[in-house]
Motif scaffolding. Sequence first.
Motif, PDB file in Angstrom:
ATOM      1  N   GLU A  60       0.828  -1.199   0.000  1.00  0.00           N
ATOM      2  CA  GLU A  60       0.000   0.000   0.000  1.00  0.00           C
ATOM      3  C   GLU A  60       0.865   1.252   0.000  1.00  0.00           C
ATOM      4  N   GLU A  61       2.013   1.196   0.672  1.00  0.00           N
ATOM      5  CA  GLU A  61       2.901   2.347   0.726  1.00  0.00           C
ATOM      6  C   GLU A  61       3.486   2.659  -0.653  1.00  0.00           C
ATOM      7  N   THR A  62       3.812   1.619  -1.428  1.00  0.00           N
ATOM      8  CA  THR A  62       4.322   1.838  -2.785  1.00  0.00           C
ATOM      9  C   THR A  62       3.271   2.523  -3.645  1.00  0.00           C
ATOM     10  N   LEU A  63       2.021   2.078  -3.523  1.00  0.00           N
ATOM     11  CA  LEU A  63       0.928   2.729  -4.246  1.00  0.00           C
ATOM     12  C   LEU A  63       0.779   4.174  -3.789  1.00  0.00           C
ATOM     13  N   ARG A  64       0.862   4.408  -2.493  1.00  0.00           N
ATOM     14  CA  ARG A  64       0.697   5.765  -1.965  1.00  0.00           C
ATOM     15  C   ARG A  64       1.744   6.703  -2.544  1.00  0.00           C
ATOM     16  N   PHE A  70       1.008   7.325  -6.223  1.00  0.00           N
ATOM     17  CA  PHE A  70      -0.198   8.149  -6.339  1.00  0.00           C
ATOM     18  C   PHE A  70       0.123   9.609  -6.068  1.00  0.00           C
ATOM     19  N   LEU A  71       0.909   9.869  -5.029  1.00  0.00           N
ATOM     20  CA  LEU A  71       1.267  11.241  -4.690  1.00  0.00           C
ATOM     21  C   LEU A  71       2.058  11.893  -5.819  1.00  0.00           C
ATOM     22  N   ARG A  72       2.950  11.114  -6.453  1.00  0.00           N
ATOM     23  CA  ARG A  72       3.739  11.662  -7.554  1.00  0.00           C
ATOM     24  C   ARG A  72       2.878  11.987  -8.770  1.00  0.00           C
ATOM     25  N   LEU A  73       1.978  11.090  -9.136  1.00  0.00           N
ATOM     26  CA  LEU A  73       1.269  11.201 -10.401  1.00  0.00           C
ATOM     27  C   LEU A  73      -0.100  11.865 -10.291  1.00  0.00           C
ATOM     28  N   VAL A  74      -0.758  11.733  -9.151  1.00  0.00           N
ATOM     29  CA  VAL A  74      -2.117  12.253  -9.001  1.00  0.00           C
ATOM     30  C   VAL A  74      -2.148  13.481  -8.098  1.00  0.00           C
ATOM     31  N   GLY A  75      -1.168  13.584  -7.205  1.00  0.00           N
ATOM     32  CA  GLY A  75      -1.105  14.744  -6.336  1.00  0.00           C
ATOM     33  C   GLY A  75      -1.911  14.618  -5.066  1.00  0.00           C
ATOM     34  N   THR A  76      -2.386  13.423  -4.768  1.00  0.00           N
ATOM     35  CA  THR A  76      -3.121  13.173  -3.534  1.00  0.00           C
ATOM     36  C   THR A  76      -2.894  11.722  -3.131  1.00  0.00           C
ATOM     37  N   SER A  77      -3.358  11.343  -1.962  1.00  0.00           N
ATOM     38  CA  SER A  77      -3.185   9.969  -1.501  1.00  0.00           C
ATOM     39  C   SER A  77      -4.304   9.083  -2.044  1.00  0.00           C
ATOM     40  N   PRO A  78      -4.069   7.764  -2.141  1.00  0.00           N
ATOM     41  CA  PRO A  78      -5.133   6.868  -2.598  1.00  0.00           C
ATOM     42  C   PRO A  78      -6.374   6.926  -1.716  1.00  0.00           C
ATOM     43  N   SER A  79      -6.180   7.032  -0.413  1.00  0.00           N
ATOM     44  CA  SER A  79      -7.337   7.060   0.489  1.00  0.00           C
ATOM     45  C   SER A  79      -8.149   8.332   0.297  1.00  0.00           C
ATOM     46  N   ALA A  80      -7.466   9.476   0.107  1.00  0.00           N
ATOM     47  CA  ALA A  80      -8.189  10.730  -0.120  1.00  0.00           C
ATOM     48  C   ALA A  80      -8.911  10.691  -1.469  1.00  0.00           C
ATOM     49  N   TYR A  81      -8.262  10.106  -2.462  1.00  0.00           N
ATOM     50  CA  TYR A  81      -8.888   9.987  -3.786  1.00  0.00           C
ATOM     51  C   TYR A  81     -10.129   9.110  -3.698  1.00  0.00           C
ATOM     52  N   ARG A  82     -10.027   7.995  -3.003  1.00  0.00           N
ATOM     53  CA  ARG A  82     -11.171   7.089  -2.858  1.00  0.00           C
ATOM     54  C   ARG A  82     -12.309   7.774  -2.116  1.00  0.00           C
ATOM     55  N   GLU A  83     -11.987   8.520  -1.085  1.00  0.00           N
ATOM     56  CA  GLU A  83     -13.017   9.213  -0.313  1.00  0.00           C
ATOM     57  C   GLU A  83     -13.762  10.225  -1.172  1.00  0.00           C
TER      58      GLU A  83
END
Length: 320
Positions: A293-297, A300-313
């Motif tokens: 999950e940390e690798t995804l995080r 995600f921060l590099r490419l999307v500019g937010t965390s996966p959990s914030a994006y999902r929310e």
Amino acid sequence: MPNAVRRIEILAFPGVQLLDVTGPLQVFASANDLAQGAKPYEPVVVAAETPVMSSAGLALAAGPLEDGAPPHTLVLAGGRGVDAASEDPALLAWIRARAAGAPRVASVCSGAFLLAAAGLLDGRRAVTHWQRCAQFARRFPAVRLDPEPIFVRDGAIWTSAGVTAGIDLALAMVEEDLGRPAALAVARQLVVFLKRPGGQAQFSALLALQSGDGRFDRLHAWIGENLRADLSLTVLAERAAMSGRSFSRRYRQATGRTPARAVEEIRVEGARRLLEQGMPVTAAATRCGFGSEETLRRAFLRLVGTSPSAYRERFAERRA
């Protein structure tokens, strides 16, 4: 406005993009079809002259440009003829006058050129079709152009990206007016499989990678179907029938990215789709081939500019 009939005026002009008009029009018409009781919308197409010929060669029977009571929503379509339309002083004056009394004003695709030419986007954040962003930025430097999202809302002004994004914008308006269940019902009727939120990117990582010379399109499709597999440089080079050094060099020449960066972008895109469907972050990380999950995080921060959990929310589809 639970009992009000909202008049939706969609402006067309010679050379208009047909789907820029008919996409939003059908969303509001479908909301009427599904309404229990009074119809919530009065959607109409208006133009300076009728019939008006679209760029697809289909003529549209349009109503006249009204000058009476303002509409609830004014929608400006885009298309091949938008450049000529945005240099028509009479049309721009009508847009300014009509927008002044409308609670909501919007553009679809390159219709943002009309909004900007009328002076309605100065100082505002906006989006238009990705292929015309550079031209738009040069012509309208006072507009805070964001080339990424599907649609943008800045106060009472809404702008949307290319063509079908007008459907997403109209669905968001239905959700604002009538609630999420009504918008989802319209999306289901139109067989729009995912009601995309405005913060999503205009085009996918796979589509962006296909903007190269096409020699790696089959490889990209295979990557997208095998996100959990070993996608190391050695494996990708074997799939491409090249040596590792040759593959790495030619891939970067064709796509402007290293193979590792492309794999990361495609995996993040896959994770975004799963998160939008409500999948937990840990499960999405596993499904898309991230080691943790940390690798995804971090990706995600590099490419999307937010965390996966914030994006999902923010973007996960919620059941009505």
